[in-house]
Motif scaffolding. Structure first.
Motif, mmCIF file in Angstrom:
data_model
loop_
_atom_site.group_PDB
_atom_site.id
_atom_site.type_symbol
_atom_site.label_atom_id
_atom_site.label_comp_id
_atom_site.label_asym_id
_atom_site.label_seq_id
_atom_site.Cartn_x
_atom_site.Cartn_y
_atom_site.Cartn_z
ATOM 1 N N ALA A 49 0.835 -1.206 0.000
ATOM 2 C CA ALA A 49 0.000 0.000 0.000
ATOM 3 C C ALA A 49 0.866 1.251 0.000
ATOM 4 O O ALA A 49 0.588 2.216 -0.730
ATOM 5 N N TYR A 50 1.923 1.245 0.808
ATOM 6 C CA TYR A 50 2.822 2.397 0.829
ATOM 7 C C TYR A 50 3.491 2.576 -0.531
ATOM 8 O O TYR A 50 3.563 3.688 -1.061
ATOM 9 N N ALA A 51 3.999 1.480 -1.096
ATOM 10 C CA ALA A 51 4.689 1.553 -2.385
ATOM 11 C C ALA A 51 3.760 2.073 -3.472
ATOM 12 O O ALA A 51 4.147 2.929 -4.280
ATOM 13 N N GLU A 52 2.543 1.562 -3.498
ATOM 14 C CA GLU A 52 1.586 2.010 -4.515
ATOM 15 C C GLU A 52 1.296 3.503 -4.376
ATOM 16 O O GLU A 52 1.289 4.241 -5.359
ATOM 17 N N SER A 53 1.091 3.939 -3.148
ATOM 18 C CA SER A 53 0.816 5.354 -2.911
ATOM 19 C C SER A 53 1.999 6.234 -3.307
ATOM 20 O O SER A 53 1.824 7.279 -3.952
ATOM 21 N N LYS A 54 3.195 5.807 -2.937
ATOM 22 C CA LYS A 54 4.393 6.589 -3.241
ATOM 23 C C LYS A 54 4.645 6.653 -4.746
ATOM 24 O O LYS A 54 4.934 7.722 -5.293
ATOM 25 N N VAL A 55 4.516 5.523 -5.415
ATOM 26 C CA VAL A 55 4.745 5.494 -6.864
ATOM 27 C C VAL A 55 3.710 6.362 -7.575
ATOM 28 O O VAL A 55 4.056 7.121 -8.494
ATOM 29 N N ALA A 83 9.437 -3.270 12.819
ATOM 30 C CA ALA A 83 10.768 -2.661 12.911
ATOM 31 C C ALA A 83 11.822 -3.751 13.035
ATOM 32 O O ALA A 83 11.518 -4.842 13.513
ATOM 33 N N PRO A 84 13.043 -3.506 12.646
ATOM 34 C CA PRO A 84 13.532 -2.301 11.982
ATOM 35 C C PRO A 84 13.079 -2.255 10.527
ATOM 36 O O PRO A 84 12.971 -3.280 9.873
ATOM 37 N N ARG A 85 12.800 -1.076 10.063
ATOM 38 C CA ARG A 85 12.293 -0.900 8.706
ATOM 39 C C ARG A 85 13.041 0.243 8.033
ATOM 40 O O ARG A 85 13.509 1.156 8.701
ATOM 41 N N SER A 86 13.120 0.172 6.721
ATOM 42 C CA SER A 86 13.762 1.247 5.962
ATOM 43 C C SER A 86 13.210 1.245 4.550
ATOM 44 O O SER A 86 12.670 0.247 4.079
ATOM 45 N N ALA A 87 13.358 2.389 3.886
ATOM 46 C CA ALA A 87 12.907 2.509 2.498
ATOM 47 C C ALA A 87 13.755 3.553 1.793
ATOM 48 O O ALA A 87 14.226 4.508 2.411
ATOM 49 N N SER A 88 13.927 3.348 0.505
ATOM 50 C CA SER A 88 14.643 4.333 -0.304
ATOM 51 C C SER A 88 14.075 4.328 -1.712
ATOM 52 O O SER A 88 13.493 3.343 -2.153
ATOM 53 N N GLN A 89 14.242 5.455 -2.371
ATOM 54 C CA GLN A 89 13.828 5.553 -3.766
ATOM 55 C C GLN A 89 15.010 6.025 -4.582
ATOM 56 O O GLN A 89 15.795 6.846 -4.129
ATOM 57 N N VAL A 90 15.130 5.464 -5.769
ATOM 58 C CA VAL A 90 16.178 5.866 -6.697
ATOM 59 C C VAL A 90 15.487 6.271 -7.992
ATOM 60 O O VAL A 90 14.693 5.505 -8.545
ATOM 61 N N ILE A 91 15.784 7.467 -8.441
ATOM 62 C CA ILE A 91 15.250 7.956 -9.711
ATOM 63 C C ILE A 91 16.428 8.145 -10.648
ATOM 64 O O ILE A 91 17.400 8.828 -10.301
ATOM 65 N N THR A 102 12.868 3.336 -8.772
ATOM 66 C CA THR A 102 13.021 2.087 -8.021
ATOM 67 C C THR A 102 12.794 2.394 -6.551
ATOM 68 O O THR A 102 13.487 3.225 -5.970
ATOM 69 N N LEU A 103 11.826 1.720 -5.967
ATOM 70 C CA LEU A 103 11.477 1.898 -4.562
ATOM 71 C C LEU A 103 11.801 0.597 -3.843
ATOM 72 O O LEU A 103 11.325 -0.471 -4.240
ATOM 73 N N THR A 104 12.624 0.658 -2.795
ATOM 74 C CA THR A 104 13.018 -0.519 -2.034
ATOM 75 C C THR A 104 12.528 -0.369 -0.605
ATOM 76 O O THR A 104 12.815 0.641 0.046
ATOM 77 N N ILE A 105 11.781 -1.364 -0.122
ATOM 78 C CA ILE A 105 11.264 -1.364 1.246
ATOM 79 C C ILE A 105 11.792 -2.611 1.949
ATOM 80 O O ILE A 105 11.661 -3.720 1.440
ATOM 81 N N THR A 106 12.378 -2.403 3.122
ATOM 82 C CA THR A 106 12.938 -3.493 3.912
ATOM 83 C C THR A 106 12.353 -3.430 5.315
ATOM 84 O O THR A 106 12.238 -2.343 5.891
ATOM 85 N N TYR A 107 11.976 -4.591 5.862
ATOM 86 C CA TYR A 107 11.430 -4.658 7.219
ATOM 87 C C TYR A 107 11.725 -6.014 7.834
ATOM 88 O O TYR A 107 12.179 -6.930 7.161
#
Length: 130
Positions: A49-55, A83-91, A102-107
């Motif tokens: 859901a987060y990825a879809e919203s962000k994209v 947690a622990p969680r992290s996310a990054s985007q690369v354009i 590219t959106l990467t989500i780690t948890y």
């Protein structure tokens, strides 16, 4: 004269306790599996859901509004995500008139690190127009 015996024999009591123990252990296994699967599913739904919203928000900015580079999105992640969680985007530029996001989500998933990568393209002509 007949003797009336009341109650259960020792063998009947032991058999009934063994059967009850097996049933309780089986029920415990089912409940534990259900809790694990529901937690795993909840985290995956939150990440998707987060990825879809962000994209979608990035795609609505448009090609010209997207600056190449890497951005840390950890603070934007839902707090319910394990947690622990992290996310990054690369354009980055895929071609002269196409950008790759590219959106990467780690948890954390039950002690293991789970990582999901989402990719989409944004064209100069607009969403879905390359």
């Amino acid at each position: 004269m007949k003797r009336v015996e009341d109650g259960y024999t020792i063998v009947e009591l032991i058999v009934s306790m063994v059967v009850a123990t097996i049933l309780i252990l089986a029920l415990n296994a089912v409940v534990t599996s259900h809790l694990y699967i529901s937690q795993r599913n909840r985290d995956l739904v939150l990440a998707n859901a987060y990825a879809e919203s962000k994209v979608e928000s990035l795609r609505s900015i448009g090609f010209l509004g997207l600056a190449d580079g890497t951005t840390d999105l950890t603070s934007e992640l839902p707090s319910e995500l394990s947690a622990p969680r992290s996310a990054s985007q690369v354009i980055g530029a895929q071609a002269v008139d196409i950008k790759l996001i590219t959106l990467t989500i780690t948890y954390n998933e039950q002690g293991k690190t789970q990582s999901h990568v989402y990719k989409t393209f944004v064209g100069e002509l607009g969403a879905g127009q390359y």
